[in-house]
Motif scaffolding. Sequence first.
Motif, PDB file in Angstrom:
ATOM      1  N   ASP A 358       0.867  -1.183   0.000  1.00  0.00           N
ATOM      2  CA  ASP A 358       0.000   0.000   0.000  1.00  0.00           C
ATOM      3  C   ASP A 358       0.898   1.225   0.000  1.00  0.00           C
ATOM      4  O   ASP A 358       1.699   1.419   0.923  1.00  0.00           O
ATOM      5  CB  ASP A 358      -0.903  -0.009   1.233  1.00  0.00           C
ATOM      6  CG  ASP A 358      -1.859   1.181   1.262  1.00  0.00           C
ATOM      7  OD1 ASP A 358      -2.136   1.736   0.188  1.00  0.00           O
ATOM      8  OD2 ASP A 358      -2.311   1.556   2.364  1.00  0.00           O
ATOM      9  N   ASP A 398      -3.827  -1.154  -8.414  1.00  0.00           N
ATOM     10  CA  ASP A 398      -5.065  -0.367  -8.468  1.00  0.00           C
ATOM     11  C   ASP A 398      -4.804   1.052  -7.968  1.00  0.00           C
ATOM     12  O   ASP A 398      -4.302   1.249  -6.851  1.00  0.00           O
ATOM     13  CB  ASP A 398      -6.156  -1.024  -7.622  1.00  0.00           C
ATOM     14  CG  ASP A 398      -7.438  -0.207  -7.623  1.00  0.00           C
ATOM     15  OD1 ASP A 398      -7.917   0.143  -8.715  1.00  0.00           O
ATOM     16  OD2 ASP A 398      -7.944   0.094  -6.526  1.00  0.00           O
ATOM     17  N   TYR A 399      -5.113   2.036  -8.808  1.00  0.00           N
ATOM     18  CA  TYR A 399      -5.087   3.451  -8.451  1.00  0.00           C
ATOM     19  C   TYR A 399      -6.541   3.905  -8.325  1.00  0.00           C
ATOM     20  O   TYR A 399      -7.276   3.911  -9.322  1.00  0.00           O
ATOM     21  CB  TYR A 399      -4.410   4.293  -9.528  1.00  0.00           C
ATOM     22  CG  TYR A 399      -2.934   4.029  -9.716  1.00  0.00           C
ATOM     23  CD1 TYR A 399      -1.979   4.926  -9.240  1.00  0.00           C
ATOM     24  CD2 TYR A 399      -2.497   2.899 -10.418  1.00  0.00           C
ATOM     25  CE1 TYR A 399      -0.626   4.694  -9.444  1.00  0.00           C
ATOM     26  CE2 TYR A 399      -1.154   2.665 -10.620  1.00  0.00           C
ATOM     27  CZ  TYR A 399      -0.220   3.562 -10.124  1.00  0.00           C
ATOM     28  OH  TYR A 399       1.118   3.335 -10.336  1.00  0.00           O
ATOM     29  N   ASP A 400      -6.957   4.300  -7.136  1.00  0.00           N
ATOM     30  CA  ASP A 400      -8.331   4.793  -6.984  1.00  0.00           C
ATOM     31  C   ASP A 400      -8.574   6.006  -7.869  1.00  0.00           C
ATOM     32  O   ASP A 400      -9.664   6.182  -8.428  1.00  0.00           O
ATOM     33  CB  ASP A 400      -8.607   5.163  -5.521  1.00  0.00           C
ATOM     34  CG  ASP A 400      -8.668   3.937  -4.634  1.00  0.00           C
ATOM     35  OD1 ASP A 400      -8.958   2.841  -5.159  1.00  0.00           O
ATOM     36  OD2 ASP A 400      -8.396   4.062  -3.429  1.00  0.00           O
ATOM     37  N   GLN A 401      -7.538   6.845  -7.980  1.00  0.00           N
ATOM     38  CA  GLN A 401      -7.622   8.007  -8.847  1.00  0.00           C
ATOM     39  C   GLN A 401      -6.346   8.076  -9.674  1.00  0.00           C
ATOM     40  O   GLN A 401      -5.265   7.711  -9.202  1.00  0.00           O
ATOM     41  CB  GLN A 401      -7.756   9.309  -8.034  1.00  0.00           C
ATOM     42  CG  GLN A 401      -8.980   9.355  -7.133  1.00  0.00           C
ATOM     43  CD  GLN A 401      -9.038  10.663  -6.359  1.00  0.00           C
ATOM     44  OE1 GLN A 401      -9.054  11.751  -6.935  1.00  0.00           O
ATOM     45  NE2 GLN A 401      -9.071  10.545  -5.032  1.00  0.00           N
ATOM     46  N   GLY A 411     -10.209   5.664 -12.209  1.00  0.00           N
ATOM     47  CA  GLY A 411      -8.829   5.430 -11.833  1.00  0.00           C
ATOM     48  C   GLY A 411      -8.108   4.534 -12.836  1.00  0.00           C
ATOM     49  O   GLY A 411      -8.507   4.396 -13.990  1.00  0.00           O
ATOM     50  N   GLN A 413      -6.186   0.645 -13.461  1.00  0.00           N
ATOM     51  CA  GLN A 413      -5.989  -0.734 -13.001  1.00  0.00           C
ATOM     52  C   GLN A 413      -5.076  -1.462 -13.992  1.00  0.00           C
ATOM     53  O   GLN A 413      -5.335  -1.444 -15.196  1.00  0.00           O
ATOM     54  CB  GLN A 413      -7.317  -1.492 -12.872  1.00  0.00           C
ATOM     55  CG  GLN A 413      -8.241  -0.961 -11.788  1.00  0.00           C
ATOM     56  CD  GLN A 413      -8.989   0.302 -12.227  1.00  0.00           C
ATOM     57  OE1 GLN A 413      -9.458   0.389 -13.382  1.00  0.00           O
ATOM     58  NE2 GLN A 413      -9.097   1.275 -11.331  1.00  0.00           N
TER      59      GLN A 413
END
Length: 466
Positions: A358, A398-401, A411, A413
């Motif tokens: 993370d 994974d990038y949320d934004q 975002g 992925q």
Amino acid sequence: MLTRRAVLWLVVVALGLGGTTAHVPAQTAPPPTETITLDEARAVARQALFAGRFELAREIAMGLLQADPEDAYAYGVLAAAHSRLNDPRLARAAARLSYKYSTTPQDKFGAARTAASISYQQERPTVSQAWLRVAATHADTPSQDKLLAQDYRKVRAANPFSFNINLSVAPSNNVNNGTDNVLEVNNGIPTQGIFRNSSRALSGTVGTLDVRLQYRLRATDQSRTTATGRIYTRRVELSDSAEALAPSLSDGDFASTYVETGLNHQFALGKPGNSVTVSGALGASWYGGERNYDFAKIGLARSVRLSPNSQFSLRGGAEQRQSTVSDLRDSHVYTLGAQYSQKLDSGARVNLGLTLQDVNGDFVNADFQTASLRASYTFGKQIGPAQITAGVTLGYTDYDQYRLVSPVAGGRQDTSVYGDVSLFFADYDFAGFAPTIRLRSGQRSSNVNRFDIRETTISLGIQSKF
């Protein structure tokens, strides 16, 4: 030739053969001219060494050298005798001369092992390891390889200093993680953007050097504390076609260096073979010739032996990266990993590993989560000339934004899959180092097609047999 009576008299006096020295008559006349061969004198010198009569062995060796100043065996006897007579300087000099004047691979092998043994006895383990590497250049039988491996393990365990060097050169069709796409597409929708040539996949050659150092500060039966260091550097040489495609780029634009120093403390906990390791490190990273970020990290690992042939480990870590470019690029990195290793009855080994990470940063594109799963299988028996390990790695990010010119809806992925095969040619070693070839190929797919990549790399390297 040496005088037989003189040598035998020395043996009687020193080894106590045939009675005590008090009853040996004084020699008032020169000894008879009866002689013994050089081989007989060498046998007597060897017997004197085994009997612990080191001064006698030294005297006989000196006599041998009067007959032949380049007698490798005599220098070997001198090396052993001086070592036991607490004269390390002369012992080391004699060991070097014994190796120098040895003429056959077998004698060279024995002389180098003797020099290694003397260095070990004098508590010079690093020098001993170097001599064992020299001995390896003259080893030509499986039994000699086995002896060297045993010697090296013993010396390495005694040496507070250890190092591991990995060097590789790899032709690659994608040295810059570039894309094969021309038009920009996000979530399946063209943006009318066109990728610059510098973002395209560029071919070339990648060279890496990874040096890891350890120095044991303290050790007991239950714990060990070590100082650690690491230097990793990656250099790229672009191909002619890559330079023609992107003339504004240079080799140095893709150079990277990573440096760290730290401390590890490992201690036993629970059943034999189970342990806990606490670690910490400071370091810095450079990219493209510019300092990229400084970092500080801590780690905690737990290792458990499940059976004589299986091991499980769990590790966690936290890292603070301080950007030297912009405060917006500062980040916190949290890592959790698990590793399982199983040796099969056939001698093969299976490894499974899972890593979760993370990354939290103020910059929107530096805030993401990753997961990777790796499985590898090492064959228990050599296949042809090579020991083979095959592996596969699956990844997800994974990038949320995520933001390019404008925010990307939903975002970003990425998914990736890579396979690799490593071949280790243990039979073609020099000084205990043997060549390796590693083929790695795979691809990464993304909803932001700038990050769609395909890569195939063939790495040539060296690896220690010990």
